[in-house]
Design a protein around this motif. Structure first.
Motif, PDB file in Angstrom:
ATOM      1  N   SER A  28     -38.706  53.135 -20.569  1.00  0.00           N
ATOM      2  CA  SER A  28     -38.160  52.849 -19.244  1.00  0.00           C
ATOM      3  C   SER A  28     -37.916  51.364 -19.031  1.00  0.00           C
ATOM      4  N   GLY A  29     -38.646  50.511 -19.741  1.00  0.00           N
ATOM      5  CA  GLY A  29     -38.458  49.068 -19.593  1.00  0.00           C
ATOM      6  C   GLY A  29     -37.627  48.442 -20.690  1.00  0.00           C
ATOM      7  N   ASN A  30     -37.089  49.272 -21.587  1.00  0.00           N
ATOM      8  CA  ASN A  30     -36.342  48.765 -22.742  1.00  0.00           C
ATOM      9  C   ASN A  30     -34.845  48.908 -22.498  1.00  0.00           C
ATOM     10  N   PRO A  31     -34.120  47.794 -22.376  1.00  0.00           N
ATOM     11  CA  PRO A  31     -32.686  47.883 -22.105  1.00  0.00           C
ATOM     12  C   PRO A  31     -31.874  48.483 -23.246  1.00  0.00           C
ATOM     13  N   LEU A  32     -32.454  48.587 -24.438  1.00  0.00           N
ATOM     14  CA  LEU A  32     -31.745  49.116 -25.600  1.00  0.00           C
ATOM     15  C   LEU A  32     -32.059  50.581 -25.875  1.00  0.00           C
ATOM     16  N   ALA A  33     -33.035  51.149 -25.174  1.00  0.00           N
ATOM     17  CA  ALA A  33     -33.459  52.519 -25.451  1.00  0.00           C
ATOM     18  C   ALA A  33     -32.354  53.517 -25.118  1.00  0.00           C
ATOM     19  N   LYS A  34     -32.195  54.520 -25.974  1.00  0.00           N
ATOM     20  CA  LYS A  34     -31.208  55.581 -25.771  1.00  0.00           C
ATOM     21  C   LYS A  34     -31.844  56.858 -25.230  1.00  0.00           C
ATOM     22  N   THR A  35     -33.165  56.939 -25.269  1.00  0.00           N
ATOM     23  CA  THR A  35     -33.895  58.107 -24.797  1.00  0.00           C
ATOM     24  C   THR A  35     -34.751  57.700 -23.607  1.00  0.00           C
ATOM     25  N   SER A  36     -34.813  58.544 -22.590  1.00  0.00           N
ATOM     26  CA  SER A  36     -35.613  58.220 -21.409  1.00  0.00           C
ATOM     27  C   SER A  36     -37.049  58.697 -21.587  1.00  0.00           C
ATOM     28  N   ALA A  37     -37.945  58.087 -20.827  1.00  0.00           N
ATOM     29  CA  ALA A  37     -39.341  58.494 -20.862  1.00  0.00           C
ATOM     30  C   ALA A  37     -39.528  59.898 -20.310  1.00  0.00           C
ATOM     31  N   GLU A  38     -38.585  60.355 -19.508  1.00  0.00           N
ATOM     32  CA  GLU A  38     -38.686  61.675 -18.895  1.00  0.00           C
ATOM     33  C   GLU A  38     -38.291  62.806 -19.852  1.00  0.00           C
ATOM     34  N   GLU A  39     -37.545  62.482 -20.916  1.00  0.00           N
ATOM     35  CA  GLU A  39     -37.082  63.542 -21.815  1.00  0.00           C
ATOM     36  C   GLU A  39     -37.800  63.573 -23.153  1.00  0.00           C
ATOM     37  N   VAL A  40     -38.457  62.501 -23.535  1.00  0.00           N
ATOM     38  CA  VAL A  40     -39.113  62.468 -24.833  1.00  0.00           C
ATOM     39  C   VAL A  40     -40.315  63.403 -24.839  1.00  0.00           C
ATOM     40  N   GLN A  41     -40.574  64.021 -25.991  1.00  0.00           N
ATOM     41  CA  GLN A  41     -41.676  64.969 -26.127  1.00  0.00           C
ATOM     42  C   GLN A  41     -42.724  64.429 -27.102  1.00  0.00           C
ATOM     43  N   ALA A  42     -43.961  64.897 -26.949  1.00  0.00           N
ATOM     44  CA  ALA A  42     -45.019  64.488 -27.865  1.00  0.00           C
ATOM     45  C   ALA A  42     -46.209  65.423 -27.755  1.00  0.00           C
ATOM     46  N   ASP A  43     -46.863  65.670 -28.876  1.00  0.00           N
ATOM     47  CA  ASP A  43     -48.148  66.359 -28.885  1.00  0.00           C
ATOM     48  C   ASP A  43     -49.296  65.359 -28.937  1.00  0.00           C
ATOM     49  N   TYR A  44     -49.018  64.175 -29.482  1.00  0.00           N
ATOM     50  CA  TYR A  44     -49.966  63.062 -29.468  1.00  0.00           C
ATOM     51  C   TYR A  44     -49.185  61.770 -29.274  1.00  0.00           C
ATOM     52  N   ILE A  45     -49.835  60.795 -28.625  1.00  0.00           N
ATOM     53  CA  ILE A  45     -49.261  59.469 -28.433  1.00  0.00           C
ATOM     54  C   ILE A  45     -50.230  58.464 -29.037  1.00  0.00           C
TER      55      ILE A  45
END
Length: 235
Positions: A28-45
Protein backbone atom coordinates in the motif's frame (compact mmCIF):
# COMPACT_ATOMS: atom_id res chain seq x y z
CA UNK A 1 5.35 -23.00 -8.35
CA UNK A 2 4.97 -19.25 -8.88
CA UNK A 3 7.46 -16.82 -7.36
CA UNK A 4 6.54 -13.15 -7.66
CA UNK A 5 8.56 -10.04 -6.83
CA UNK A 6 6.09 -7.41 -5.62
CA UNK A 7 8.63 -4.60 -5.36
CA UNK A 8 10.99 -3.32 -2.64
CA UNK A 9 11.70 -6.57 -0.72
CA UNK A 10 8.32 -8.27 -0.96
CA UNK A 11 8.36 -11.81 -2.37
CA UNK A 12 5.40 -14.13 -2.81
CA UNK A 13 5.73 -17.90 -3.27
CA UNK A 14 2.63 -19.86 -4.33
CA UNK A 15 2.52 -23.61 -4.88
CA UNK A 16 0.36 -25.42 -7.42
CA UNK A 17 -1.92 -26.57 -4.58
CA UNK A 18 -2.63 -22.96 -3.64
CA UNK A 19 -0.49 -22.82 -0.49
CA UNK A 20 1.47 -19.57 -0.33
CA UNK A 21 3.74 -17.42 1.75
CA UNK A 22 4.65 -13.76 1.61
CA UNK A 23 7.87 -12.07 2.74
CA UNK A 24 7.97 -8.41 3.87
CA UNK A 25 4.62 -7.14 2.53
CA UNK A 26 4.97 -3.47 1.59
CA UNK A 27 2.31 -2.84 -1.02
CA UNK A 28 0.00 0.00 0.00
CA UNK A 29 2.95 2.35 0.53
CA UNK A 30 4.92 1.26 -2.53
CA UNK A 31 4.40 3.46 -5.61
CA UNK A 32 5.76 0.69 -7.86
CA UNK A 33 3.60 -2.17 -6.56
CA UNK A 34 1.25 -3.81 -9.07
CA UNK A 35 -0.68 -5.84 -6.49
CA UNK A 36 -2.76 -4.34 -3.68
CA UNK A 37 -2.62 -5.39 -0.06
CA UNK A 38 -6.32 -6.18 -0.28
CA UNK A 39 -5.93 -8.83 -3.00
CA UNK A 40 -2.72 -10.62 -2.10
CA UNK A 41 -3.09 -14.03 -0.44
CA UNK A 42 -0.92 -15.86 2.08
CA UNK A 43 -0.93 -18.84 4.43
CA UNK A 44 2.12 -17.46 6.24
CA UNK A 45 3.80 -14.04 6.32
CA UNK A 46 7.53 -13.81 7.06
CA UNK A 47 9.07 -10.55 8.29
CA UNK A 48 12.79 -9.77 8.22
CA UNK A 49 12.76 -6.67 10.44
CA UNK A 50 10.63 -3.88 11.83
CA UNK A 51 10.92 -1.07 9.27
CA UNK A 52 7.75 0.22 7.63
CA UNK A 53 8.88 -0.65 4.11
CA UNK A 54 8.86 -4.31 5.20
CA UNK A 55 5.94 -4.59 7.63
CA UNK A 56 3.41 -1.95 6.56
CA UNK A 57 0.70 -4.35 5.35
CA UNK A 58 1.60 -7.40 7.43
CA UNK A 59 -1.01 -7.05 10.18
CA UNK A 60 -3.88 -6.20 7.84
CA UNK A 61 -3.09 -9.12 5.50
CA UNK A 62 -2.73 -11.47 8.47
CA UNK A 63 -6.11 -10.45 9.91
CA UNK A 64 -7.83 -10.74 6.52
CA UNK A 65 -6.35 -14.11 5.53
CA UNK A 66 -5.69 -15.69 8.93
CA UNK A 67 -2.01 -16.12 8.00
CA UNK A 68 0.32 -16.24 11.03
CA UNK A 69 3.21 -13.78 10.96
CA UNK A 70 6.63 -15.39 11.40
CA UNK A 71 9.13 -12.99 12.99
CA UNK A 72 11.74 -12.54 15.68
CA UNK A 73 10.07 -12.41 19.15
CA UNK A 74 10.04 -8.63 19.64
CA UNK A 75 8.47 -7.99 16.24
CA UNK A 76 6.09 -10.93 16.66
CA UNK A 77 4.90 -9.41 19.95
CA UNK A 78 4.24 -6.07 18.25
CA UNK A 79 2.26 -7.76 15.48
CA UNK A 80 0.30 -9.66 18.10
CA UNK A 81 -0.64 -6.35 19.72
CA UNK A 82 -1.96 -5.31 16.31
CA UNK A 83 -4.32 -8.29 16.33
CA UNK A 84 -2.35 -10.62 14.06
CA UNK A 85 -1.64 -14.30 14.63
CA UNK A 86 2.07 -14.84 15.17
CA UNK A 87 4.73 -17.53 15.15
CA UNK A 88 7.88 -16.29 16.82
CA UNK A 89 11.32 -17.70 16.11
CA UNK A 90 14.92 -16.59 16.47
CA UNK A 91 18.26 -16.52 14.74
CA UNK A 92 19.50 -19.92 13.60
CA UNK A 93 16.14 -21.59 14.22
CA UNK A 94 13.98 -23.39 11.66
CA UNK A 95 10.18 -23.52 11.63
CA UNK A 96 8.10 -26.09 9.75
CA UNK A 97 5.18 -24.39 7.99
CA UNK A 98 3.83 -27.66 6.60
CA UNK A 99 4.43 -26.91 2.94
CA UNK A 100 7.73 -25.09 3.57
CA UNK A 101 10.51 -24.75 6.10
CA UNK A 102 12.09 -21.41 7.02
CA UNK A 103 15.47 -20.92 8.67
CA UNK A 104 16.26 -17.49 10.12
CA UNK A 105 19.70 -16.17 9.16
CA UNK A 106 21.59 -13.03 10.26
CA UNK A 107 21.41 -9.64 8.60
CA UNK A 108 23.33 -6.52 9.65
CA UNK A 109 20.96 -3.55 9.77
CA UNK A 110 18.74 -1.76 12.28
CA UNK A 111 15.19 -2.60 13.33
CA UNK A 112 12.60 -0.41 14.99
CA UNK A 113 9.15 1.11 14.59
CA UNK A 114 9.14 4.91 14.59
CA UNK A 115 6.00 6.49 16.05
CA UNK A 116 6.58 10.07 14.96
CA UNK A 117 3.59 11.66 16.69
CA UNK A 118 4.79 10.32 20.04
CA UNK A 119 8.50 10.81 19.27
CA UNK A 120 8.97 7.19 20.24
CA UNK A 121 10.79 4.22 18.73
CA UNK A 122 9.77 0.65 19.54
CA UNK A 123 12.66 -1.81 19.39
CA UNK A 124 11.93 -4.44 16.76
CA UNK A 125 14.44 -7.13 17.66
CA UNK A 126 17.42 -8.11 15.55
CA UNK A 127 17.11 -7.84 11.76
CA UNK A 128 17.23 -11.13 9.87
CA UNK A 129 16.94 -12.93 6.58
CA UNK A 130 15.53 -16.36 5.73
CA UNK A 131 16.36 -19.48 3.80
CA UNK A 132 13.00 -20.93 2.79
CA UNK A 133 12.85 -24.49 1.46
CA UNK A 134 9.82 -25.24 -0.73
CA UNK A 135 9.47 -28.40 -2.82
CA UNK A 136 13.22 -28.96 -2.77
CA UNK A 137 14.14 -25.40 -3.78
CA UNK A 138 15.91 -23.15 -1.31
CA UNK A 139 15.15 -19.44 -1.53
CA UNK A 140 17.43 -17.08 0.36
CA UNK A 141 15.97 -13.70 1.30
CA UNK A 142 18.88 -11.66 2.62
CA UNK A 143 16.72 -9.03 4.31
CA UNK A 144 18.15 -5.53 4.58
CA UNK A 145 21.86 -5.87 5.20
CA UNK A 146 25.37 -4.70 4.61
CA UNK A 147 28.06 -7.08 3.40
CA UNK A 148 29.45 -9.43 6.06
CA UNK A 149 31.78 -12.37 5.71
CA UNK A 150 29.47 -14.97 7.26
CA UNK A 151 27.45 -14.82 4.06
CA UNK A 152 30.03 -17.30 2.78
CA UNK A 153 29.30 -19.62 5.73
CA UNK A 154 25.54 -19.31 5.10
CA UNK A 155 26.13 -20.22 1.47
CA UNK A 156 28.24 -23.26 2.32
CA UNK A 157 25.91 -24.53 5.03
CA UNK A 158 22.46 -23.81 3.59
CA UNK A 159 23.21 -23.96 -0.14
CA UNK A 160 20.51 -21.62 -1.54
CA UNK A 161 19.27 -22.07 -5.09
CA UNK A 162 17.79 -18.57 -5.50
CA UNK A 163 19.04 -15.49 -3.62
CA UNK A 164 17.14 -12.21 -3.26
CA UNK A 165 19.82 -9.61 -2.51
CA UNK A 166 19.39 -5.87 -1.82
CA UNK A 167 21.33 -3.55 -4.14
CA UNK A 168 19.87 -0.12 -3.37
CA UNK A 169 22.76 1.34 -1.36
CA UNK A 170 22.10 4.18 1.15
CA UNK A 171 20.08 1.96 3.53
CA UNK A 172 21.63 -1.39 2.53
CA UNK A 173 24.67 -2.57 0.63
CA UNK A 174 25.03 -1.27 -2.90
CA UNK A 175 25.70 -3.13 -6.14
CA UNK A 176 29.44 -3.69 -5.64
CA UNK A 177 29.00 -5.27 -2.21
CA UNK A 178 25.98 -7.19 -3.50
CA UNK A 179 28.20 -8.78 -6.16
CA UNK A 180 30.45 -10.09 -3.42
CA UNK A 181 27.41 -11.27 -1.44
CA UNK A 182 26.19 -13.15 -4.51
CA UNK A 183 29.55 -14.92 -4.81
CA UNK A 184 29.51 -15.89 -1.15
CA UNK A 185 25.91 -17.10 -1.09
CA UNK A 186 26.63 -19.24 -4.15
CA UNK A 187 23.05 -19.40 -5.42
CA UNK A 188 22.28 -20.58 -8.96
CA UNK A 189 20.10 -17.51 -9.55
CA UNK A 190 20.32 -14.02 -8.05
CA UNK A 191 17.43 -11.53 -8.10
CA UNK A 192 18.17 -7.93 -7.03
CA UNK A 193 15.69 -6.33 -4.62
CA UNK A 194 15.34 -3.19 -2.46
CA UNK A 195 16.00 -0.64 -5.19
CA UNK A 196 14.19 2.07 -7.22
CA UNK A 197 11.24 2.45 -4.84
CA UNK A 198 12.47 5.83 -3.57
CA UNK A 199 15.06 8.31 -4.95
CA UNK A 200 17.90 7.44 -2.51
CA UNK A 201 17.92 3.79 -3.60
CA UNK A 202 17.64 4.11 -7.38
CA UNK A 203 20.00 1.71 -9.15
CA UNK A 204 20.61 0.17 -12.56
CA UNK A 205 19.53 -3.41 -11.91
CA UNK A 206 20.33 -4.40 -15.49
CA UNK A 207 23.94 -3.30 -15.04
CA UNK A 208 24.13 -5.28 -11.80
CA UNK A 209 22.86 -8.44 -13.50
CA UNK A 210 25.34 -7.90 -16.36
CA UNK A 211 28.19 -7.78 -13.83
CA UNK A 212 26.87 -10.96 -12.23
CA UNK A 213 27.17 -12.56 -15.65
CA UNK A 214 30.81 -11.50 -15.89
CA UNK A 215 31.36 -13.43 -12.65
CA UNK A 216 29.63 -16.50 -14.05
CA UNK A 217 26.52 -15.97 -11.90
CA UNK A 218 23.07 -16.01 -13.44
CA UNK A 219 20.90 -13.04 -12.50
CA UNK A 220 17.42 -11.84 -13.37
CA UNK A 221 15.85 -8.41 -13.19
CA UNK A 222 12.21 -8.88 -12.16
CA UNK A 223 9.90 -5.88 -12.42
CA UNK A 224 7.32 -5.44 -9.64
CA UNK A 225 4.53 -7.92 -10.27
CA UNK A 226 6.78 -10.13 -12.40
CA UNK A 227 7.75 -13.75 -11.88
CA UNK A 228 11.12 -15.29 -11.16
CA UNK A 229 12.22 -17.68 -13.93
CA UNK A 230 12.82 -20.93 -12.09
CA UNK A 231 13.86 -22.67 -15.30
CA UNK A 232 17.27 -21.14 -14.59
CA UNK A 233 17.68 -23.82 -11.91
CA UNK A 234 17.44 -26.68 -14.38
CA UNK A 235 20.52 -28.50 -15.50
Amino acid sequence: MEVVFHGQSCIGITLDNGKSLLVDPFLSGNPLAKTSAEEVQADYILLTHAHQDHILDAASISKRTGAPIVAIPELAAYMGWKGAKTLEMNMGGTVDLGFAKATMIPAFHSSGIVIAEEQKIIYGGMPAGYVIEVEGIRFLHAGDTCLFSDMALIGRRLKPDVAFIPIGDHYTMGPEDALQAAEWYGAKLVVPVHYDTFPPIRQDAGAFVAKLGELGIRGQVVEPGGQVDLSALEG
